[in-house]
Design a protein around this motif. Sequence first.
Motif, short mmCIF file in Angstrom:
data_model
loop_
_atom_site.label_atom_id
_atom_site.label_comp_id
_atom_site.label_asym_id
_atom_site.label_seq_id
_atom_site.Cartn_x
_atom_site.Cartn_y
_atom_site.Cartn_z
N ALA A 67 27.95 34.14 10.51
CA ALA A 67 27.58 35.36 11.25
C ALA A 67 26.31 36.00 10.72
O ALA A 67 25.50 36.54 11.49
CB ALA A 67 28.74 36.36 11.19
N HIS A 68 26.13 35.99 9.40
CA HIS A 68 24.99 36.63 8.74
C HIS A 68 24.46 35.68 7.67
O HIS A 68 24.92 35.72 6.53
CB HIS A 68 25.40 37.95 8.08
CG HIS A 68 26.07 38.92 9.00
ND1 HIS A 68 25.37 39.69 9.91
CD2 HIS A 68 27.37 39.25 9.15
CE1 HIS A 68 26.22 40.44 10.57
NE2 HIS A 68 27.44 40.20 10.14
N PRO A 69 23.49 34.83 8.00
CA PRO A 69 23.06 33.78 7.05
C PRO A 69 22.28 34.26 5.82
O PRO A 69 22.09 33.48 4.90
CB PRO A 69 22.21 32.85 7.91
CG PRO A 69 21.89 33.58 9.14
CD PRO A 69 22.89 34.67 9.31
N SER A 70 21.86 35.50 5.77
CA SER A 70 21.15 35.98 4.57
C SER A 70 22.13 36.15 3.43
O SER A 70 23.16 36.81 3.58
CB SER A 70 20.46 37.32 4.85
OG SER A 70 19.42 37.14 5.77
N VAL A 71 21.82 35.52 2.29
CA VAL A 71 22.71 35.57 1.13
C VAL A 71 21.92 35.85 -0.14
O VAL A 71 20.68 35.77 -0.15
CB VAL A 71 23.50 34.25 0.95
CG1 VAL A 71 24.39 33.97 2.15
CG2 VAL A 71 22.58 33.09 0.67
N ASN A 72 22.66 36.16 -1.19
CA ASN A 72 22.09 36.37 -2.51
C ASN A 72 22.95 35.61 -3.51
O ASN A 72 24.18 35.71 -3.48
CB ASN A 72 22.08 37.86 -2.86
CG ASN A 72 21.64 38.10 -4.28
OD1 ASN A 72 22.44 37.98 -5.20
ND2 ASN A 72 20.38 38.43 -4.44
N LEU A 73 22.32 34.82 -4.36
CA LEU A 73 22.98 34.16 -5.47
C LEU A 73 22.45 34.82 -6.74
O LEU A 73 21.23 34.91 -6.92
CB LEU A 73 22.66 32.66 -5.50
CG LEU A 73 23.12 31.85 -4.30
CD1 LEU A 73 22.43 30.50 -4.28
CD2 LEU A 73 24.62 31.67 -4.33
N SER A 74 23.34 35.28 -7.61
CA SER A 74 22.93 35.93 -8.85
C SER A 74 23.62 35.25 -10.02
O SER A 74 24.80 34.91 -9.92
CB SER A 74 23.30 37.42 -8.83
OG SER A 74 22.63 38.07 -7.77
N PHE A 75 22.89 35.06 -11.12
CA PHE A 75 23.46 34.35 -12.26
C PHE A 75 22.70 34.69 -13.53
O PHE A 75 21.56 35.14 -13.50
CB PHE A 75 23.46 32.84 -12.02
CG PHE A 75 22.09 32.27 -11.74
CD1 PHE A 75 21.36 31.67 -12.75
CD2 PHE A 75 21.54 32.33 -10.47
CE1 PHE A 75 20.10 31.15 -12.52
CE2 PHE A 75 20.28 31.81 -10.22
CZ PHE A 75 19.56 31.22 -11.24
N PHE A 76 23.37 34.45 -14.64
CA PHE A 76 22.78 34.65 -15.97
C PHE A 76 22.22 33.31 -16.44
O PHE A 76 22.89 32.29 -16.35
CB PHE A 76 23.85 35.10 -16.96
CG PHE A 76 24.47 36.42 -16.61
CD1 PHE A 76 23.89 37.61 -17.04
CD2 PHE A 76 25.63 36.48 -15.85
CE1 PHE A 76 24.46 38.83 -16.71
CE2 PHE A 76 26.21 37.69 -15.53
CZ PHE A 76 25.62 38.87 -15.96
N ALA A 77 21.00 33.32 -16.95
CA ALA A 77 20.39 32.12 -17.52
C ALA A 77 19.16 32.52 -18.32
O ALA A 77 18.50 33.52 -18.00
CB ALA A 77 20.00 31.13 -16.42
N ASP A 78 18.85 31.76 -19.33
CA ASP A 78 17.64 31.96 -20.13
C ASP A 78 17.53 33.39 -20.66
O ASP A 78 16.44 33.97 -20.68
CB ASP A 78 16.39 31.60 -19.32
CG ASP A 78 16.36 30.14 -18.94
OD1 ASP A 78 17.07 29.33 -19.56
OD2 ASP A 78 15.61 29.79 -18.00
N GLY A 79 18.66 33.98 -21.03
CA GLY A 79 18.65 35.31 -21.61
C GLY A 79 18.40 36.44 -20.63
O GLY A 79 18.06 37.55 -21.03
N SER A 80 18.55 36.16 -19.34
CA SER A 80 18.29 37.19 -18.35
C SER A 80 19.26 37.07 -17.17
O SER A 80 20.16 36.22 -17.17
CB SER A 80 16.84 37.08 -17.85
OG SER A 80 16.47 38.30 -17.21
N PHE A 81 19.09 37.93 -16.19
CA PHE A 81 19.90 37.94 -14.97
C PHE A 81 18.96 37.68 -13.80
O PHE A 81 17.95 38.38 -13.63
CB PHE A 81 20.59 39.30 -14.81
CG PHE A 81 21.51 39.38 -13.64
CD1 PHE A 81 22.72 38.71 -13.65
CD2 PHE A 81 21.17 40.13 -12.52
CE1 PHE A 81 23.59 38.79 -12.57
CE2 PHE A 81 22.04 40.21 -11.44
CZ PHE A 81 23.25 39.54 -11.46
N HIS A 82 19.25 36.64 -13.02
CA HIS A 82 18.35 36.20 -11.95
C HIS A 82 19.01 36.33 -10.59
O HIS A 82 20.22 36.14 -10.47
CB HIS A 82 17.95 34.74 -12.18
CG HIS A 82 17.33 34.52 -13.51
ND1 HIS A 82 16.01 34.75 -13.77
CD2 HIS A 82 17.87 34.12 -14.70
CE1 HIS A 82 15.75 34.50 -15.04
NE2 HIS A 82 16.87 34.11 -15.62
N THR A 83 18.19 36.63 -9.58
CA THR A 83 18.69 36.68 -8.21
C THR A 83 17.87 35.75 -7.34
O THR A 83 16.64 35.62 -7.51
CB THR A 83 18.63 38.11 -7.62
OG1 THR A 83 17.28 38.53 -7.56
CG2 THR A 83 19.45 39.08 -8.45
#
Length: 165
Positions: free
Chosen positions: A66-82
Amino acid sequence: MAEELNSLPESLFEQLRKERFVLLGTIDAETSTPQMNAISWVYSVAPNRIRFAVDKRSRIISNVTAHPSVNLSFFADGSFHTVNGTASVVVDVLEGVSLRLTCIEVEVATVRDAMFFGARITVEPEYEKTYDKRAAARLDGQVYEAMQKGLSRKPVKTDWTPRFC
């Protein structure tokens, strides 16, 4: 990584080629409200494409449809990425997997470091599987092998044929 990128840098690309804790943000298909889910079967196919697998019955599938826009967020390399992008179902049911899982692929639009200024992640979140360890390892192997295959987007087949009068 202060700037906004349009694909995963090498380090993050490699981090998403192994099992890890990822938060998936979608928009609910029924209520149009933000939804957050924790997922772990994630695999970066290319710097601009990330796949993940979810149970065939998951609400995530209807949300993405229905709404294809998504966000993946994760911790890596000492930081938080989106990672923001557009998701679509690439395989309705993954072959060779003992569970009925759907494979979704995200076309990456932007990647950014979302950690607040002046801080560094010193310990990433950890989790453990609470069911049979051998069964978990076997299932994980099946899922990652299936997601790594050269899945292609197949056109939807219909029974409709044009009729001429």
